[in-house]
Design a protein around this motif. Structure first.
Motif, mmCIF file in Angstrom:
data_model
loop_
_atom_site.group_PDB
_atom_site.id
_atom_site.type_symbol
_atom_site.label_atom_id
_atom_site.label_comp_id
_atom_site.label_asym_id
_atom_site.label_seq_id
_atom_site.Cartn_x
_atom_site.Cartn_y
_atom_site.Cartn_z
ATOM 1 N N ILE A 86 0.840 -1.016 -0.154
ATOM 2 C CA ILE A 86 0.176 -0.116 0.061
ATOM 3 C C ILE A 86 0.763 1.572 0.179
ATOM 4 O O ILE A 86 0.474 2.309 -0.450
ATOM 5 N N ASP A 87 2.237 1.671 0.970
ATOM 6 C CA ASP A 87 2.977 2.288 0.885
ATOM 7 C C ASP A 87 4.004 2.535 -1.092
ATOM 8 O O ASP A 87 3.392 4.276 -1.093
ATOM 9 N N ASP A 88 3.878 1.291 -1.238
ATOM 10 C CA ASP A 88 4.367 1.814 -2.872
ATOM 11 C C ASP A 88 3.184 2.369 -3.176
ATOM 12 O O ASP A 88 2.671 2.828 -4.260
ATOM 13 N N ILE A 89 1.884 2.030 -3.553
ATOM 14 C CA ILE A 89 0.296 2.213 -3.905
ATOM 15 C C ILE A 89 0.281 4.262 -4.168
ATOM 16 O O ILE A 89 -0.153 4.825 -4.903
ATOM 17 N N MET A 90 0.331 4.310 -2.911
ATOM 18 C CA MET A 90 0.385 5.264 -2.224
ATOM 19 C C MET A 90 1.183 6.745 -2.785
ATOM 20 O O MET A 90 1.128 7.856 -3.041
ATOM 21 N N LEU A 91 2.354 5.912 -3.140
ATOM 22 C CA LEU A 91 3.549 6.919 -4.125
ATOM 23 C C LEU A 91 3.175 7.704 -5.316
ATOM 24 O O LEU A 91 3.705 7.950 -5.800
ATOM 25 N N TYR A 92 2.179 6.607 -6.056
ATOM 26 C CA TYR A 92 1.898 6.997 -7.100
ATOM 27 C C TYR A 92 -0.109 7.532 -6.542
ATOM 28 O O TYR A 92 0.308 8.284 -8.112
ATOM 29 N N TRP A 93 -0.590 6.876 -5.698
ATOM 30 C CA TRP A 93 -2.018 7.763 -5.670
ATOM 31 C C TRP A 93 -1.717 9.695 -5.344
ATOM 32 O O TRP A 93 -2.274 9.828 -5.765
#
Length: 384
Positions: free
Chosen positions: A288-295
């Motif tokens: 989720i951290d990784d996804i947050m750096l896109y979102w």
């Protein structure tokens, strides 16, 4: 001054986190599909579990503090703002090491190797293995700026990374590491013979076997060829879309957090060494951290366009000579595009290290950080 290095403290306004929570609550879910496995993409139950954790229990503020504690900084290079982490080793003689992520990774790919690489004595290592770390976000990724004109592909990024290392005062001698697009950028740096670059390490090598290599493949090499064919046939749809029509996808990635998450999760599912269950090897919160750096920075669309840019470069031709600088290569069994040592020796003029791991896949630093650290250290010991 335009070339100044500026501290960059990340603090996402609460209203943006509230908007994300609201969007997650209002997700319109697809039906279950016609198969009971991942052959058509992520199964709804996996993404529902991710979304439930995202809504209840996940802590962005802790990650935000972590990033800020790792020397979060920005500078403008070639007209584009570049975000990077800058971790100083406590060892005064540490070697500067540039780490470059890929897609759908981020600067957080390296979270579990930052400590051992920068402060080895605190992690059962030797002071001589210490590195000052520079971890930039690719153009259009994370908190780096989004290019507003064509041209920001692999070559221009590599030139920017060379300038970044000069600005940080590391111009005399430094080394570089990368996988995925990070491998492409790192390889380009070596071919460009950027000032001060003394050697590289790759955990993925972009290559095409020759007809002679295919015909003469050993059983182990044939398995590598078979995996590469399977990747192209079954898993590479994201790449073909992003190389040709990234803007068609951009609207969904920008508007739907679950749409973005499922698009990113799909590659973690397909190319990690996890049997299609990436949560087995990477914690759900880290995904989720990784996804947050896109979102959060709305980087889904701009990161997809990096593929289009790279495809334009490749259409013009890439260097077809052995890589000139000292190099090390790591091959992990779950990586879909692998090569043998004898194939590598034809493509690197000075191959100092070739390491094979017993576990791990495409996301080497996330899936098998201990082996990643060991291989990086061994590579650069061979160059000292």
């Amino acid at each position: 001054m335009s070339d100044a290095i500026q501290p960059f403290e990340i603090h996402i306004p609460q209203v943006e986190l509230d908007d994300l929570a609201d969007r997650l609550t209002r997700t319109r879910w697809p039906d279950a599909g016609t198969v009971q496995d991942g052959s058509q993409g992520p199964q709804p139950g996996r993404i529902r579990a991710l979304a439930e954790r995202w809504q209840d229990g996940y802590d962005w503020r802790g990650t935000e503090a972590l990033l800020n504690g790792w020397g979060s900084s920005r500078t403008v290079i070639d007209g584009l703002g570049i975000h990077f982490l800058h971790i100083h080793s406590p060892e005064p003689d540490a070697t500067p090491l540039l780490l470059t992520h890929g897609w759908p990774g981020s600067v957080l790919e390296f979270r579990d190797v930052i400590g051992p690489l920068s402060d080895p004595r605190a992690h059962d290592g030797d002071a001589s293995d210490a590195f000052h770390l520079v971890i930039p976000a690719l153009p259009g990724f994370g908190f780096s700026d989004k290019p507003m004109e064509p041209g920001w592909g692999v070559g221009r990024t590599a030139a920017a990374w060379g300038e970044l290392m000069q600005r940080l005062g590391y111009g005399d001698r430094w080394i570089a590491q990368g996988g995925d697009w990070g491998a492409a950028v790192t390889t380009a740096l070596a071919h460009m013979r950027v000032r001060g670059l003394a050697g590289i390490h790759l955990n993925m090598v972009m290559f095409q076997p020759t007809p002679e290599e295919v015909a003469d493949a050993t059983p182990q090499e044939q398995r590598m060829l078979d995996d590469a064919v399977r990747y192209d046939r079954d898993y590479s749809g994201y790449m073909k879309l992003q190389c040709t029509r990234p803007q068609s996808l951009a609207f969904a990635l920008a508007d739907s957090p679950v749409g973005l998450a499922s698009w990113i999760y799909a590659l973690f599912q397909d190319v990690s060494d996890s049997g299609g269950r990436p949560e087995r090897v990477i914690s759900l919160d880290h995904l989720i951290d990784d996804i947050m750096l896109y979102w959060l920075p709305n980087a889904g669309p701009s990161s997809a366009r990096f593929y289009w840019e790279a495809a334009q470069e490749m259409a013009k031709g890439m260097p077809n000579v052995p890589l000139p600088l000292p190099a090390g290569v790591s091959m992990l069994p779950g990586e879909q595009v692998r090569l043998s040592r004898r194939w590598a020796e034809k493509r690197f003029a000075d191959l100092r290290y070739f390491g094979e791991a017993t576990s791990g896949g495409h996301f080497a630093a996330m899936e098998n950080p201990a082996t990643f650290v060991e291989h990086v250290r061994s590579t650069f010991r061979a160059m000292s």
